[in-house]
Structures are given as structure tokens and as C-alpha cells.
Design a protein around this motif. Sequence first.
Motif, PDB file in Angstrom:
ATOM      1  N   VAL A 198      82.843  29.882 -32.470  1.00 57.55           N
ATOM      2  CA  VAL A 198      83.870  30.841 -32.058  1.00 57.55           C
ATOM      3  C   VAL A 198      84.609  30.321 -30.833  1.00 57.55           C
ATOM      4  O   VAL A 198      85.840  30.338 -30.771  1.00 57.55           O
ATOM      5  CB  VAL A 198      83.241  32.231 -31.779  1.00 57.55           C
ATOM      6  CG1 VAL A 198      84.224  33.152 -31.064  1.00 57.55           C
ATOM      7  CG2 VAL A 198      82.760  32.862 -33.073  1.00 57.55           C
ATOM      8  N   ASP A 199      83.860  29.845 -29.827  1.00 57.28           N
ATOM      9  CA  ASP A 199      84.490  29.327 -28.604  1.00 57.28           C
ATOM     10  C   ASP A 199      85.387  28.136 -28.906  1.00 57.28           C
ATOM     11  O   ASP A 199      86.503  28.049 -28.393  1.00 57.28           O
ATOM     12  CB  ASP A 199      83.430  28.929 -27.572  1.00 57.28           C
ATOM     13  CG  ASP A 199      82.805  30.126 -26.881  1.00 57.28           C
ATOM     14  OD1 ASP A 199      83.431  31.205 -26.895  1.00 57.28           O
ATOM     15  OD2 ASP A 199      81.704  29.983 -26.337  1.00 57.28           O
ATOM     16  N   ALA A 200      84.904  27.220 -29.742  1.00 54.10           N
ATOM     17  CA  ALA A 200      85.717  26.049 -30.084  1.00 54.10           C
ATOM     18  C   ALA A 200      86.998  26.472 -30.791  1.00 54.10           C
ATOM     19  O   ALA A 200      88.084  25.963 -30.486  1.00 54.10           O
ATOM     20  CB  ALA A 200      84.903  25.090 -30.959  1.00 54.10           C
ATOM     21  N   SER A 201      86.887  27.406 -31.708  1.00 51.03           N
ATOM     22  CA  SER A 201      88.066  27.885 -32.433  1.00 51.03           C
ATOM     23  C   SER A 201      89.031  28.603 -31.492  1.00 51.03           C
ATOM     24  O   SER A 201      90.247  28.388 -31.539  1.00 51.03           O
ATOM     25  CB  SER A 201      87.652  28.855 -33.546  1.00 51.03           C
ATOM     26  OG  SER A 201      86.795  28.219 -34.454  1.00 51.03           O
ATOM     27  N   ALA A 202      88.486  29.435 -30.617  1.00 52.92           N
ATOM     28  CA  ALA A 202      89.332  30.192 -29.691  1.00 52.92           C
ATOM     29  C   ALA A 202      90.060  29.252 -28.735  1.00 52.92           C
ATOM     30  O   ALA A 202      91.243  29.442 -28.446  1.00 52.92           O
ATOM     31  CB  ALA A 202      88.490  31.206 -28.920  1.00 52.92           C
ATOM     32  N   PHE A 203      89.383  28.221 -28.243  1.00 51.47           N
ATOM     33  CA  PHE A 203      90.042  27.301 -27.325  1.00 51.47           C
ATOM     34  C   PHE A 203      91.044  26.402 -28.046  1.00 51.47           C
ATOM     35  O   PHE A 203      92.057  26.015 -27.468  1.00 51.47           O
ATOM     36  CB  PHE A 203      89.030  26.498 -26.508  1.00 51.47           C
ATOM     37  CG  PHE A 203      88.531  27.276 -25.331  1.00 51.47           C
ATOM     38  CD1 PHE A 203      89.364  27.562 -24.261  1.00 51.47           C
ATOM     39  CD2 PHE A 203      87.243  27.771 -25.312  1.00 51.47           C
ATOM     40  CE1 PHE A 203      88.928  28.317 -23.182  1.00 51.47           C
ATOM     41  CE2 PHE A 203      86.790  28.520 -24.238  1.00 51.47           C
ATOM     42  CZ  PHE A 203      87.631  28.795 -23.173  1.00 51.47           C
ATOM     43  N   ALA A 204      90.798  26.089 -29.310  1.00 52.23           N
ATOM     44  CA  ALA A 204      91.793  25.341 -30.077  1.00 52.23           C
ATOM     45  C   ALA A 204      93.075  26.166 -30.196  1.00 52.23           C
ATOM     46  O   ALA A 204      94.180  25.643 -29.995  1.00 52.23           O
ATOM     47  CB  ALA A 204      91.244  24.993 -31.465  1.00 52.23           C
ATOM     48  N   VAL A 205      92.924  27.447 -30.494  1.00 53.37           N
ATOM     49  CA  VAL A 205      94.092  28.329 -30.575  1.00 53.37           C
ATOM     50  C   VAL A 205      94.727  28.475 -29.191  1.00 53.37           C
ATOM     51  O   VAL A 205      95.954  28.459 -29.055  1.00 53.37           O
ATOM     52  CB  VAL A 205      93.707  29.712 -31.151  1.00 53.37           C
ATOM     53  CG1 VAL A 205      94.837  30.711 -30.998  1.00 53.37           C
ATOM     54  CG2 VAL A 205      93.319  29.563 -32.614  1.00 53.37           C
ATOM     55  N   PHE A 206      93.908  28.588 -28.150  1.00 53.86           N
ATOM     56  CA  PHE A 206      94.404  28.719 -26.785  1.00 53.86           C
ATOM     57  C   PHE A 206      95.324  27.551 -26.437  1.00 53.86           C
ATOM     58  O   PHE A 206      96.459  27.747 -26.007  1.00 53.86           O
ATOM     59  CB  PHE A 206      93.216  28.775 -25.807  1.00 53.86           C
ATOM     60  CG  PHE A 206      93.616  28.878 -24.370  1.00 53.86           C
ATOM     61  CD1 PHE A 206      93.806  30.113 -23.786  1.00 53.86           C
ATOM     62  CD2 PHE A 206      93.794  27.748 -23.590  1.00 53.86           C
ATOM     63  CE1 PHE A 206      94.166  30.229 -22.446  1.00 53.86           C
ATOM     64  CE2 PHE A 206      94.157  27.847 -22.257  1.00 53.86           C
ATOM     65  CZ  PHE A 206      94.340  29.091 -21.685  1.00 53.86           C
ATOM     66  N   PHE A 207      94.840  26.331 -26.629  1.00 54.46           N
ATOM     67  CA  PHE A 207      95.648  25.171 -26.242  1.00 54.46           C
ATOM     68  C   PHE A 207      96.841  24.964 -27.173  1.00 54.46           C
ATOM     69  O   PHE A 207      97.914  24.552 -26.736  1.00 54.46           O
ATOM     70  CB  PHE A 207      94.777  23.914 -26.134  1.00 54.46           C
ATOM     71  CG  PHE A 207      93.879  23.972 -24.942  1.00 54.46           C
ATOM     72  CD1 PHE A 207      94.399  23.929 -23.655  1.00 54.46           C
ATOM     73  CD2 PHE A 207      92.513  24.121 -25.088  1.00 54.46           C
ATOM     74  CE1 PHE A 207      93.578  24.011 -22.538  1.00 54.46           C
ATOM     75  CE2 PHE A 207      91.677  24.211 -23.982  1.00 54.46           C
ATOM     76  CZ  PHE A 207      92.208  24.150 -22.706  1.00 54.46           C
TER      77      PHE A 207
END
Length: 108
Positions: free
Chosen positions: A9-18
Motif C-alpha cells: 500500500v505504501d509503495a503504491s501510494a508513494f508511486a501515485v504521490f510522486f
Amino acid sequence: STIAQMTLVDASAFAVFFGAFELGKQLWLPPIKSWVSRQSWIADQELATVSCTALAAGGAAGLGHTFVKFPCKWVVDGKHVSSLASTAFGKELVSSTLKSLGPNAVTF
């Protein structure tokens, strides 16, 4: 396991963030640059343009991050997927978004 789920979840959220941050910079730069150039009272127009663009892009990035992480965390925390359509979920999503919007925008 919950740790593996939250890591994903964190990896996906940060991919979307950047991704949202970079897209936000591209989308917001032209209108912000145009607006700043018409403001004669702004002494350092380049700094103002970069700062305003980063603020707008950071806000967009924060929204993207929250819109990915919050629903995933909701389910990982044991709430049923069907409750994603509930009023409680909507209220908590809006609350979480508003709480994170300012800090995410200002971070950049």
C-alpha cells in the motif's frame, strides 16, 4: 501478512504521490507562470513561480497519496470492502484528506 500488505500500500501510494507531483508541476507551471508575470508587486518572479507551482503540485500529490492509501488501509484494518460505499468511509476520507492536504503541499 499485514506488514506485507501495508508495504505494498505504501509503495503504491508513494508511486501515485510522486506521479501526481510531477504531473502537477507540468500542469500548474504555465498558468502560475502567466499569473505571476502579471503581478508587478512580486520582486522575485522566478522564486514565486517555483514556490507556487511546488505548493500546487504538493497538494495534488497529497490528494493522490491519500486517495490510494486511505481506502487500502481501511480494508487492511479489517473493515469490509462493501463499507467503502458507506457514509462513514466518505466522512473519514474527507477528514483524512483535509488533514493531510496542507502538510503535503507545504512539504514541497
